[in-house]
Design a protein around this motif. Structure first.
Motif, PDB file in Angstrom:
ATOM      1  N   ASN A  74       0.812  -1.222   0.000  1.00 32.21           N
ATOM      2  CA  ASN A  74       0.000   0.000   0.000  1.00 32.21           C
ATOM      3  C   ASN A  74       0.847   1.275   0.000  1.00 32.21           C
ATOM      4  O   ASN A  74       0.320   2.379  -0.058  1.00 32.21           O
ATOM      5  N   GLN A  75       2.159   1.132   0.081  1.00 29.58           N
ATOM      6  CA  GLN A  75       3.050   2.283  -0.004  1.00 29.58           C
ATOM      7  C   GLN A  75       3.378   2.667  -1.447  1.00 29.58           C
ATOM      8  O   GLN A  75       4.037   3.673  -1.680  1.00 29.58           O
ATOM      9  N   TYR A  76       2.937   1.841  -2.391  1.00 31.19           N
ATOM     10  CA  TYR A  76       3.308   2.035  -3.789  1.00 31.19           C
ATOM     11  C   TYR A  76       2.091   2.464  -4.609  1.00 31.19           C
ATOM     12  O   TYR A  76       1.173   1.657  -4.828  1.00 31.19           O
ATOM     13  N   PRO A  77       2.072   3.663  -5.112  1.00 32.45           N
ATOM     14  CA  PRO A  77       0.942   4.102  -5.929  1.00 32.45           C
ATOM     15  C   PRO A  77       1.042   3.704  -7.401  1.00 32.45           C
ATOM     16  O   PRO A  77       0.041   3.759  -8.120  1.00 32.45           O
ATOM     17  N   TYR A  78       2.221   3.293  -7.841  1.00 32.14           N
ATOM     18  CA  TYR A  78       2.417   2.984  -9.265  1.00 32.14           C
ATOM     19  C   TYR A  78       2.764   1.517  -9.443  1.00 32.14           C
ATOM     20  O   TYR A  78       3.684   1.004  -8.797  1.00 32.14           O
ATOM     21  N   TRP A  79       2.030   0.883 -10.361  1.00 34.61           N
ATOM     22  CA  TRP A  79       2.183  -0.551 -10.579  1.00 34.61           C
ATOM     23  C   TRP A  79       2.168  -0.864 -12.071  1.00 34.61           C
ATOM     24  O   TRP A  79       1.453  -0.223 -12.852  1.00 34.61           O
ATOM     25  N   GLY A  80       2.933  -1.882 -12.431  1.00 37.72           N
ATOM     26  CA  GLY A  80       2.803  -2.444 -13.759  1.00 37.72           C
ATOM     27  C   GLY A  80       1.664  -3.440 -13.804  1.00 37.72           C
ATOM     28  O   GLY A  80       1.019  -3.709 -12.785  1.00 37.72           O
TER      29      GLY A  80
END
Length: 124
Positions: A109-115
């Motif tokens: 949940n700390q990552y707003p950008y995903w592949g």
């Protein structure tokens, strides 16, 4: 905002090797922490490994320590995951993720950008 695209997934035999790559675009990637997560069917998303924006610090999940290696090339805006000695339990969809700020690099949940993810299947 950064866009991430994974590549390099596929079928690999246990004990072999496979390299995943994540290409970033849309922003200056050397500002971002980069990470790999994975998700197997019926399981929650699991932290695999992360690397600091400058590439000087790395963080590994216990299940992959000593087998997987993360690296980044900020000149090429890429993050790579070298998978050595993979095991059948490493079979999952692998996702590249990025964040500008994080108090806990292990938490998805700390990552707003995903592949979109790339499938890795390890045969026994």
């Amino acid at each position: 905002q950064v866009t991430l695209v994974e590549s390099g997934g596929g079928l690999v035999q246990a004990g072999g090797s496979l390299k995943l790559s994540c290409a970033a675009s849309g922003d200056t990637f050397n500002k971002y922490v980069g990470a790999w997560f994975r998700q197997a069917p019926g399981k929650s998303r699991e932290f695999v490994v992360a690397i600091s924006s400058g590439g000087f610090r790395t963080y590994y999940g216990d299940s992959v320590k000593g087998r997987f290696t993360i690296s980044r090339d900020n000149a090429k805006n890429t993050v790579a995951l070298q998978m050595n000695n993979p095991k059948p339990e490493d079979t999952a969809v692998y996702y590249c993720a990025a964040t500008l700020y994080s108090n806990n690099v292990y938490a998805p949940n700390q990552y707003p950008y995903w592949g979109r993810g790339t499938q890795v299947t390890v045969s026994s």
